[in-house]
Design an enzyme around this catalytic site. Structure first.
Site, PDB file in Angstrom:
ATOM      1  N   GLN A   1       0.773  -1.369  -0.032  1.00 20.37           N
ATOM      2  CA  GLN A   1       0.130  -0.017   0.022  1.00 20.37           C
ATOM      3  C   GLN A   1       0.811   1.241  -0.317  1.00 20.37           C
ATOM      4  O   GLN A   1       0.238   2.186  -0.384  1.00 20.37           O
ATOM      5  CB  GLN A   1      -1.106  -0.001   1.271  1.00 20.37           C
ATOM      6  CG  GLN A   1      -2.125  -1.344   0.964  1.00 20.37           C
ATOM      7  CD  GLN A   1      -2.992  -1.239   2.453  1.00 20.37           C
ATOM      8  OE1 GLN A   1      -2.626  -1.815   3.346  1.00 20.37           O
ATOM      9  NE2 GLN A   1      -4.161  -0.477   2.166  1.00 20.37           N
TER      10      GLN A   1
ATOM     11  N   HIS B   1      -1.881  -5.006 -13.066  1.00 23.12           N
ATOM     12  CA  HIS B   1      -1.102  -4.786 -14.428  1.00 23.12           C
ATOM     13  C   HIS B   1      -2.174  -5.668 -15.341  1.00 23.12           C
ATOM     14  O   HIS B   1      -2.403  -5.321 -16.427  1.00 23.12           O
ATOM     15  CB  HIS B   1       0.332  -5.330 -14.503  1.00 23.12           C
ATOM     16  CG  HIS B   1       1.232  -4.370 -13.880  1.00 23.12           C
ATOM     17  ND1 HIS B   1       2.367  -5.123 -13.092  1.00 23.12           N
ATOM     18  CD2 HIS B   1       0.960  -3.071 -13.429  1.00 23.12           C
ATOM     19  CE1 HIS B   1       2.830  -3.942 -12.577  1.00 23.12           C
ATOM     20  NE2 HIS B   1       2.339  -2.769 -12.727  1.00 23.12           N
TER      21      HIS B   1
ATOM     22  N   ASP C   1       2.170   0.623  -8.166  1.00 23.65           N
ATOM     23  CA  ASP C   1       3.610   0.740  -8.725  1.00 23.65           C
ATOM     24  C   ASP C   1       4.556   1.781  -7.980  1.00 23.65           C
ATOM     25  O   ASP C   1       5.632   1.472  -7.637  1.00 23.65           O
ATOM     26  CB  ASP C   1       3.440   1.018 -10.168  1.00 23.65           C
ATOM     27  CG  ASP C   1       3.029   0.028 -11.246  1.00 23.65           C
ATOM     28  OD1 ASP C   1       2.833  -1.227 -10.475  1.00 23.65           O
ATOM     29  OD2 ASP C   1       2.686  -0.077 -12.277  1.00 23.65           O
TER      30      ASP C   1
ATOM     31  N   ARG D   1       4.217   0.224  12.938  1.00 30.92           N
ATOM     32  CA  ARG D   1       4.025  -1.086  12.360  1.00 30.92           C
ATOM     33  C   ARG D   1       3.947  -0.996  10.888  1.00 30.92           C
ATOM     34  O   ARG D   1       3.355  -0.100  10.447  1.00 30.92           O
ATOM     35  CB  ARG D   1       2.423  -1.323  12.913  1.00 30.92           C
ATOM     36  CG  ARG D   1       2.148  -2.815  12.196  1.00 30.92           C
ATOM     37  CD  ARG D   1       0.704  -3.291  12.441  1.00 30.92           C
ATOM     38  NE  ARG D   1       0.485  -4.296  11.719  1.00 30.92           N
ATOM     39  CZ  ARG D   1      -0.649  -4.623  11.108  1.00 30.92           C
ATOM     40  NH1 ARG D   1      -1.716  -3.801  11.058  1.00 30.92           N
ATOM     41  NH2 ARG D   1      -0.867  -5.803  10.538  1.00 30.92           N
TER      42      ARG D   1
ATOM     43  N   HIS E   1       1.247  -9.140   4.589  1.00 37.26           N
ATOM     44  CA  HIS E   1       0.114  -8.356   4.628  1.00 37.26           C
ATOM     45  C   HIS E   1      -0.435  -8.352   3.122  1.00 37.26           C
ATOM     46  O   HIS E   1      -0.516  -7.320   2.423  1.00 37.26           O
ATOM     47  CB  HIS E   1       0.451  -6.942   5.025  1.00 37.26           C
ATOM     48  CG  HIS E   1      -0.926  -5.957   5.534  1.00 37.26           C
ATOM     49  ND1 HIS E   1      -1.044  -5.313   6.467  1.00 37.26           N
ATOM     50  CD2 HIS E   1      -2.116  -5.734   4.723  1.00 37.26           C
ATOM     51  CE1 HIS E   1      -2.166  -4.563   6.661  1.00 37.26           C
ATOM     52  NE2 HIS E   1      -2.773  -4.973   5.395  1.00 37.26           N
TER      53      HIS E   1
ATOM     54  N   ASN F   1      -1.337 -10.660   8.627  1.00 35.59           N
ATOM     55  CA  ASN F   1      -2.513  -9.600   8.915  1.00 35.59           C
ATOM     56  C   ASN F   1      -3.774 -10.161   8.373  1.00 35.59           C
ATOM     57  O   ASN F   1      -4.143 -10.318   7.167  1.00 35.59           O
ATOM     58  CB  ASN F   1      -2.126  -8.099   7.964  1.00 35.59           C
ATOM     59  CG  ASN F   1      -3.140  -6.962   8.101  1.00 35.59           C
ATOM     60  OD1 ASN F   1      -3.416  -6.554   9.155  1.00 35.59           O
ATOM     61  ND2 ASN F   1      -3.976  -7.035   7.222  1.00 35.59           N
ATOM     62  N   GLU F   2      -4.721 -10.094   9.203  1.00 37.26           N
ATOM     63  CA  GLU F   2      -6.125 -10.414   8.959  1.00 37.26           C
ATOM     64  C   GLU F   2      -6.306 -11.675   8.037  1.00 37.26           C
ATOM     65  O   GLU F   2      -6.754 -11.778   6.897  1.00 37.26           O
ATOM     66  CB  GLU F   2      -6.941  -9.319   8.212  1.00 37.26           C
ATOM     67  CG  GLU F   2      -6.880  -8.141   9.065  1.00 37.26           C
ATOM     68  CD  GLU F   2      -7.873  -6.978   8.561  1.00 37.26           C
ATOM     69  OE1 GLU F   2      -8.309  -7.255   7.274  1.00 37.26           O
ATOM     70  OE2 GLU F   2      -7.856  -5.780   9.117  1.00 37.26           O
TER      71      GLU F   2
ATOM     72  N   ASN G   1      -7.191  -5.731  14.657  1.00 35.70           N
ATOM     73  CA  ASN G   1      -7.509  -4.820  13.737  1.00 35.70           C
ATOM     74  C   ASN G   1      -8.996  -4.439  13.991  1.00 35.70           C
ATOM     75  O   ASN G   1      -9.892  -5.249  13.677  1.00 35.70           O
ATOM     76  CB  ASN G   1      -7.332  -5.082  12.408  1.00 35.70           C
ATOM     77  CG  ASN G   1      -5.952  -5.252  12.025  1.00 35.70           C
ATOM     78  OD1 ASN G   1      -4.864  -5.144  12.911  1.00 35.70           O
ATOM     79  ND2 ASN G   1      -5.588  -5.651  10.817  1.00 35.70           N
TER      80      ASN G   1
ATOM     81  N   TYR H   1     -12.543  -1.969  13.238  1.00 36.75           N
ATOM     82  CA  TYR H   1     -13.014  -0.935  12.181  1.00 36.75           C
ATOM     83  C   TYR H   1     -14.389  -0.795  12.283  1.00 36.75           C
ATOM     84  O   TYR H   1     -14.907   0.347  12.546  1.00 36.75           O
ATOM     85  CB  TYR H   1     -12.890  -1.497  10.755  1.00 36.75           C
ATOM     86  CG  TYR H   1     -11.279  -1.073  10.187  1.00 36.75           C
ATOM     87  CD1 TYR H   1     -11.057   0.043   9.876  1.00 36.75           C
ATOM     88  CD2 TYR H   1     -10.288  -2.066  10.484  1.00 36.75           C
ATOM     89  CE1 TYR H   1      -9.689   0.435   9.328  1.00 36.75           C
ATOM     90  CE2 TYR H   1      -9.196  -2.031  10.187  1.00 36.75           C
ATOM     91  CZ  TYR H   1      -8.548  -0.895   9.450  1.00 36.75           C
ATOM     92  OH  TYR H   1      -7.325  -0.415   9.260  1.00 36.75           O
TER      93      TYR H   1
ATOM     94  N   GLU I   1      -4.654  -2.026  14.261  1.00 39.25           N
ATOM     95  CA  GLU I   1      -5.242  -1.148  13.404  1.00 39.25           C
ATOM     96  C   GLU I   1      -6.484  -0.836  13.783  1.00 39.25           C
ATOM     97  O   GLU I   1      -7.241  -1.400  14.731  1.00 39.25           O
ATOM     98  CB  GLU I   1      -5.546  -1.762  11.871  1.00 39.25           C
ATOM     99  CG  GLU I   1      -4.249  -2.059  11.085  1.00 39.25           C
ATOM    100  CD  GLU I   1      -4.729  -2.750   9.562  1.00 39.25           C
ATOM    101  OE1 GLU I   1      -5.919  -2.529   9.253  1.00 39.25           O
ATOM    102  OE2 GLU I   1      -3.685  -3.454   9.419  1.00 39.25           O
TER     103      GLU I   1
HETATM  104  C1  PNW Z   1      -7.894  -3.668   6.738  1.00 43.09           C
HETATM  105  N1  PNW Z   1     -14.074  -5.278   7.469  1.00 43.09           N
HETATM  106  O1  PNW Z   1      -8.899  -4.551   6.163  1.00 43.09           O
HETATM  107  C2  PNW Z   1      -6.641  -3.909   6.162  1.00 43.09           C
HETATM  108  O2  PNW Z   1      -5.728  -4.284   7.102  1.00 43.09           O
HETATM  109  C3  PNW Z   1      -5.810  -2.485   5.534  1.00 43.09           C
HETATM  110  O3  PNW Z   1      -4.594  -3.098   4.599  1.00 43.09           O
HETATM  111  C4  PNW Z   1      -7.037  -1.832   4.978  1.00 43.09           C
HETATM  112  O4  PNW Z   1      -6.430  -0.698   4.132  1.00 43.09           O
HETATM  113  C5  PNW Z   1      -7.749  -1.260   5.896  1.00 43.09           C
HETATM  114  O5  PNW Z   1      -8.503  -2.321   6.440  1.00 43.09           O
HETATM  115  C6  PNW Z   1      -9.084  -0.344   5.274  1.00 43.09           C
HETATM  116  O6  PNW Z   1      -9.761  -1.003   4.553  1.00 43.09           O
HETATM  117  C7  PNW Z   1     -10.048  -4.392   6.392  1.00 43.09           C
HETATM  118  O7  PNW Z   1     -14.968  -5.343   6.887  1.00 43.09           O
HETATM  119  C8  PNW Z   1     -11.082  -5.156   5.496  1.00 43.09           C
HETATM  120  O8  PNW Z   1     -14.599  -4.992   8.750  1.00 43.09           O
HETATM  121  C9  PNW Z   1     -12.456  -5.332   5.933  1.00 43.09           C
HETATM  122  C10 PNW Z   1     -12.769  -4.912   7.087  1.00 43.09           C
HETATM  123  C11 PNW Z   1     -11.956  -4.219   7.632  1.00 43.09           C
HETATM  124  C12 PNW Z   1     -10.648  -4.214   7.549  1.00 43.09           C
END
Ligand code: PNW
Length: 491
Positions: free
Chosen positions: A26, A46, A59, A84, A129, A173-174, A314, A316, A386
């Site tokens: 990223q 690509h 890229d 991180r 990741h 990661n995840e 992580n 969200y 995260e």
């Molecule tokens: C994370 N959800 O992914 C990733 O670890 C990061 O790379 C990404 O940029 C970031 O979230 C923001 O999108 C997620 O549906 C994907 O709860 C899905 C979920 C949460 C995090």
């Protein structure tokens, strides 16, 4: 000091560490620089440019492969204790295998680590990741049992290079995104739409790969180079839509979080019993002779138990769960539901949205999730690896992102002070704007804005960076309003 909200002391314990997070694909760019091999994201952007917003690619991205000193500057300006970042497997091992080690790639991370340490910033390093080397994908990726060994080999190379200096590691990661999400929707590498078996094969082997890396570290490195190692789980918090859906919500949590935690963090080990039972009964009903959730051997169960020194989350968003109704679309698990659970997920009322329609903000969820983790797996140390908020387009006045961070840190304080949860750190997603996967550069997560039109990819602190620097300096949420000013970090 008594804080303005919640009636609790707004200060963070002395051991609590503030940081920020990124991931290799990223931010780095340099996709073919100095002998780096290709990974599935390089190939995908690509070969299928139209799948990504505005045909964008990683890229160049934030060009951190060349501009990493500017990243370190941003972290220093905010005074953060941790950073991180992830290592690109194909930058270290161009073929994916250990036959060839790319010296320039190895030096890139070595210089970054040295510079961080010289500035007093602790690196937290993720081994994977999402950027799998293409050869490993072509051999079946995470559905091939041999990846367990291959990932172990890669991990050993990385530990050999950096374990003298890196003290905190995250393997994967995840894994729930890698297994349950990417095999469920076609426009995501590896572009294998196989939601029936692939997620469960991947689930087994990715967790064995994690445990293998842990055991290698424990046996071959820890005695000389002490360090701590875990993985970063995506812990969507799940609540029942109605009181009748309570049992379903608990099954949902086991399906989401337990399937990537129980074998590592529970005393009993193996799959969460409720999910194992569900998958066996369902598979037999569907005419299979075995469960689609592949069994672990006794040995594997013992091997995986206890393979984490802390819990990485992580966080969200939160979803509400209810039984599927006729007409509901078959689910993509943790986005809108699951055919296995015959359940649908809804967005909670009252959630507020940034740029991402799938990640509405629900601050209370992080506290509930951590309480649940403590109740499930005991008094384990938790690191929030995260947590972040998205906005659209160029703008430095991101008061909404600053508020998002504040509201989540309030919940973290409640976890620490009221629930006695052992939360030791927090890394914001993300340090800088970056390639947001299929959403390209439209969706921004950065504390620092990146000028993607400029060859130097200039970094500029947003209001949220100033706010976060202020919280970090005060080690408290009780800070003056002037902390919401621009240019604090630059001073
Ligand atoms: C994370 N959800 O992914 C990733 O670890 C990061 O790379 C990404 O940029 C970031 O979230 C923001 O999108 C997620 O549906 C994907 O709860 C899905 C979920 C949460 C995090």
């Amino acid at each position: 000091l008594i804080g303005r909200s919640w009636g609790i002391d707004q200060s963070f314990p002395p051991y609590f560490k503030f940081g920020a997070a990124t991931a290799a694909y990223q931010i780095e760019g340099g996709w073919n620089a100095d002998g780096k091999g290709q990974n599935i994201w390089d190939r995908y952007v690509h070969e299928h440019p139209r799948d990504i917003r505005n045909n964008e690619t990683g890229d160049v991205a934030a060009d951190s492969y060349h501009q990493w000193r500017e990243d370190v500057k941003a972290i220093t300006q905010m005074g953060l204790q941790t950073y991180r970042f992830s290592i690109s497997w194909a930058r270290i091992l161009p073929t994916g295998f250990t036959n060839e080690i790319n010296k320039a790639g190895a030096k890139y991370y070595s210089d970054l680590i040295d510079t961080l340490l010289a500035e007093g910033i602790e690196p937290i390093v993720t081994l994977f990741h999402w950027d799998l080397p293409v050869k490993i994908q072509d051999l079946g990726g995470w559905t091939n049992p041999l990846i367990v060994k291959w990932f172990g080999d890669y991990a050993r190379v990385v530990f050999t290079l950096y374990s003298d200096r890196v003290k905190t590691w995250l393997t994967i990661n995840e894994p729930v995104a890698v297994c349950d999400y990417f095999y469920n929707i076609k426009p995501y590498p590896p572009r294998v739409l196989e939601p029936v078996h692939a997620p469960y094969l991947c689930n087994k082997y990715i967790m064995l790969a994690h445990a293998t890396a842990y055991r290698i570290f424990e046996r071959e490195f820890k005695p000389r180079c002490p360090g701590r190692i875990s993985l970063a789980n995506n812990v969507l918090w799940i609540e029942p839509l109605t009181p009748e859906d309570k049992a379903l919500a608990e099954l949902g949590r086991q399906y989401q979080t337990g399937r990537y935690s129980h074998m590592v963090f529970s005393e009993r080990g193996g799959w969460p019993p409720s999910v194992e039972k569900l998958m066996l009964e369902l598979s037999i009903k569907q005419g299979y002779s075995h469960s689609r959730l592949p069994a672990f051997t006794r040995e594997e169960i013992e091997f995986m138990k206890g393979t984490a020194d802390f819990y990485g989350i992580n966080y969200y968003t939160t979803s509400l769960i209810r039984p599927a109704r006729p007409g509901d679309k078959p689910g993509v698990w943790f986005i809108n539901g699951s055919p296995e659970l015959n359940a649908t997920l809804e967005k909670p009322p009252g959630a507020y949205f940034g740029a991402s329609p799938i990640l509405p903000a629900v601050p209370e969820g992080i506290r509930k999730q951590m309480k649940w983790l403590k109740q499930q797996y005991g008094d384990i140390e938790i690191h929030i690896t995260e947590n972040g908020f998205s906005t659209i387009g160029y703008q430095l006045d991101d008061y909404d992102r600053a508020d998002f961070i504040k509201e989540h840190l309030e919940q973290v304080l409640l976890s620490i002070k009221v629930d006695n949860v052992n939360v030791v750190g927090y890394t914001v997603w993300s340090l800088i704007d970056n390639f947001e996967w299929l959403d390209g550069y439209r969706t921004k997560f950065g504390l620092y804005e990146i000028d993607f039109e400029h060859p130097a990819r200039t970094r500029t602190p947003r209001v949220s960076a100033n706010y976060y620097a202020c919280v970090n300096a005060a080690r408290s949420l009780d800070i003056p309003d002037s902390c919401y000013n621009k240019n604090y970090a630059a001073h």
